[in-house]
Design an enzyme around this catalytic site. Structure first.
Site, PDB file in Angstrom:
ATOM      1  N   GLU A 175      13.364  83.178  14.057  1.00 44.72           N
ATOM      2  CA  GLU A 175      12.295  84.171  14.055  1.00 44.72           C
ATOM      3  C   GLU A 175      12.419  85.100  15.260  1.00 44.72           C
ATOM      4  O   GLU A 175      12.181  86.311  15.157  1.00 44.72           O
ATOM      5  CB  GLU A 175      10.931  83.470  14.065  1.00 44.72           C
ATOM      6  N   ILE A 225      11.305  69.801  21.551  1.00 41.31           N
ATOM      7  CA  ILE A 225      12.446  70.670  21.243  1.00 41.31           C
ATOM      8  C   ILE A 225      11.913  71.896  20.508  1.00 41.31           C
ATOM      9  O   ILE A 225      11.106  71.774  19.586  1.00 41.31           O
ATOM     10  CB  ILE A 225      13.478  69.944  20.357  1.00 41.31           C
ATOM     11  N   HIS A 259      28.666  57.080   0.830  1.00 38.56           N
ATOM     12  CA  HIS A 259      29.901  56.352   0.533  1.00 38.56           C
ATOM     13  C   HIS A 259      31.110  56.987   1.209  1.00 38.56           C
ATOM     14  O   HIS A 259      31.939  56.287   1.800  1.00 38.56           O
ATOM     15  CB  HIS A 259      30.118  56.277  -0.981  1.00 38.56           C
ATOM     16  N   HIS A 272       6.416  68.780  17.871  1.00 40.44           N
ATOM     17  CA  HIS A 272       7.872  68.926  17.625  1.00 40.44           C
ATOM     18  C   HIS A 272       8.649  68.752  18.923  1.00 40.44           C
ATOM     19  O   HIS A 272       8.997  69.735  19.571  1.00 40.44           O
ATOM     20  CB  HIS A 272       8.160  70.302  17.048  1.00 40.44           C
ATOM     21  N   GLY A 317      14.294  75.171  15.478  1.00 38.60           N
ATOM     22  CA  GLY A 317      15.354  76.131  15.209  1.00 38.60           C
ATOM     23  C   GLY A 317      14.874  77.333  14.428  1.00 38.60           C
ATOM     24  O   GLY A 317      15.347  78.459  14.635  1.00 38.60           O
ATOM     25  N   VAL A 318      13.910  77.118  13.514  1.00 38.81           N
ATOM     26  CA  VAL A 318      13.421  78.241  12.709  1.00 38.81           C
ATOM     27  C   VAL A 318      12.720  79.280  13.585  1.00 38.81           C
ATOM     28  O   VAL A 318      12.692  80.470  13.231  1.00 38.81           O
ATOM     29  CB  VAL A 318      12.483  77.755  11.587  1.00 38.81           C
ATOM     30  N   ASP A 325      26.505  50.956   2.670  1.00 44.38           N
ATOM     31  CA  ASP A 325      25.519  52.033   2.822  1.00 44.38           C
ATOM     32  C   ASP A 325      25.049  52.163   4.269  1.00 44.38           C
ATOM     33  O   ASP A 325      24.888  53.273   4.791  1.00 44.38           O
ATOM     34  CB  ASP A 325      24.310  51.768   1.919  1.00 44.38           C
ATOM     35  N   HIS A 361      27.660  45.833  -0.523  1.00 43.92           N
ATOM     36  CA  HIS A 361      27.435  47.257  -0.751  1.00 43.92           C
ATOM     37  C   HIS A 361      26.292  47.770   0.127  1.00 43.92           C
ATOM     38  O   HIS A 361      26.338  48.919   0.594  1.00 43.92           O
ATOM     39  CB  HIS A 361      27.113  47.547  -2.218  1.00 43.92           C
TER      40      HIS A 361
END
Length: 448
Positions: free
Chosen positions: A368, A360, A78, A354, A363-364, A238, A234
């Protein structure tokens, strides 16, 4: 609107959170050009931020939730719709809880906040994405198609499984039509859904003051419907909020039938796929770029200091092995500073999923890599035998740009504190001259 826009000043509003039922204070602040929209949790240590991007969507069960690590913000659609409706590109939304206030279930209060703050243009140009060819999505009962268009038009049909209150509405979305035709439409639910929502803790702050309830053919509300077709409007509100997770405006005509938050977010991913298709084609068929020697950042051209190590010595220090060894060599180790290198190739195991078709580096795994290089630095400083560096925590983690196959990841780590077997460090991952990720990490040594 040729220029990017932000607020002229801060604006605040307090209310009840839909999920928790607790008091929530929210302030929307101006933000610099090209920074986008992001949420800031001021109730948590470090005031962590979550960018309003589809990559951070974690849940779409009846609302849209953003998350980064353990940090979450629920029901973001919202307030995002209000910013998008007025064409605001850059803003910071500060919250002292895990969700914005639900207000009256529409975007009315958020519009008042923006109006009171004022809107100002910025020096940078807006760059809407113009749809190049139709995009279609069929997901469960939802059908969505985006056609090329000079502006942004939204057409929607909504209904429930029994075909009750089937409604249709279509409009060109501009700041004026947003404010007049969509912003006041309240959220709604069917009476038979309420028991499930209560049992699952989804509406502790819900009431007839912030939602319309449909029971059979009756509409339960504390005031008359604001539009005769308030429910479909509505749904369009959304959609507008969820579409803003693209991170830039769209020029196109979106036709949606029975939309949902999960379908909206998946559709944003489809738009991103179309946006990236020409870039991937250029990368596939173009000759490799020539990097001027003065700007080259290949690891061989980075001055190596004392302590440089090859893979054989690294494997004596680190217990990690393929596919979890995230550093190929150390090119500099001086005092509390260390620089490592990871050559990212298409043969990495994680590229299998991935993401297939658009690989790509997760990111984790960059995080690491920072932890492993920091562990090497701690091991070298403490000089204890048979020790392993255990990753304990990460703070202020930021992922700024994607890392692709063929990139050389430079992992630059500086120890900020050592106490016994525990160390803290600041780590940066770079590709070329650009920072792609960063984090503050804590780790400790234990016997292997």
């Amino acid at each position: 609107m040729l220029q990017q826009q932000t607020l002229n000043g801060p604006a605040s509003f307090s209310g009840t959170g839909l999920h928790s039922g607790n008091r929530v204070n929210m302030t929307i602040l101006p933000a610099p050009p090209n920074s986008g929209v992001r949420f800031r949790r001021v109730d948590l240590d470090g005031k962590p931020e979550i960018e309003a991007r589809v990559e951070n969507v974690s849940e779409t069960n009846r609302s849209t939730t953003l998350a980064k690590g353990n940090i979450k913000v629920h029901t973001v659609e919202h307030v995002l719709a209000a910013l998008a409706g007025y064409g605001i590109d850059n803003a910071v939304i500060e919250l002292d809880a895990n969700e914005p206030p639900i207000a009256d279930g529409s975007a009315r209060e958020f519009c008042k906040m923006i109006q009171s703050a004022g809107i100002v243009p910025q020096n940078e140009k807006r760059e809407p994405y113009t749809v190049s060819e139709p995009i279609e999505l069929e997901m469960g009962e939802t059908l969505m198609t985006l056609f090329p268009d000079e502006g942004f038009k939204l057409t929607c049909t909504s209904t429930d499984k029994q075909g009750r209150f089937t409604q249709f509405y279509s409009t060109e979305v501009t700041p004026k039509t947003w404010e007049h035709d969509l912003a006041h439409a309240r959220t709604f639910c069917f009476y038979e859904e309420i028991e499930y929502l209560i049992k699952n803790g989804l509406i502790r702050g819900g009431s007839l003051e912030n939602a319309v309830v449909i029971r059979d053919d009756a509409v339960l509300t504390t005031e008359p419907l604001r539009y005769t077709d308030e429910f479909v409007r509505h749904k369009m509100l959304d959609i507008l909020g969820d579409l803003s997770l693209l991170g830039r405006p769209i020029h196109g005509h979106l036709v949606a039938v029975k939309p949902s938050h999960s379908a909206n977010c998946e559709f944003v991913r489809q738009v991103i796929a179309q946006m990236q298709r020409p870039l991937r084609a250029v990368q596939t068929f173009a000759p490799p770029p020539v990097t001027p020697p003065a700007l080259s950042t290949a690891p061989e051209e980075i001055a190596a200091g004392d302590g440089a190590m090859g893979i054989e010595e690294l494997m004596k220090l680190l217990p990690h092995r393929y596919p979890f060894l995230m550093v190929d060599k150390i090119i500099k180790l001086e005092g509390n500073h260390i620089v490592g290198v990871k050559n990212v190739t298409i043969n990495e195991g994680y590229f299998q999923g991935h993401f297939p078709g658009h690989p790509i580096m997760p990111g984790v795994l960059q995080l690491e890599a920072i932890a492993q290089v920091a562990g090497i630095l701690l091991l070298k400083n403490v000089e204890l035998a048979n020790q392993v560096a255990y990753f304990m925590s990460a703070e202020d983690v930021k992922w700024r740009k994607p890392v692709l196959p063929g990139d050389t990841l430079i992992i630059d780590v500086e120890m900020t504190k050592i106490r016994g077997r525990i160390g803290k460090a600041k780590g940066l991952c770079k590709v070329g001259h650009e920072i792609v990720s960063e984090a503050n990490v804590t780790f400790m040594l234990r016997e292997a």
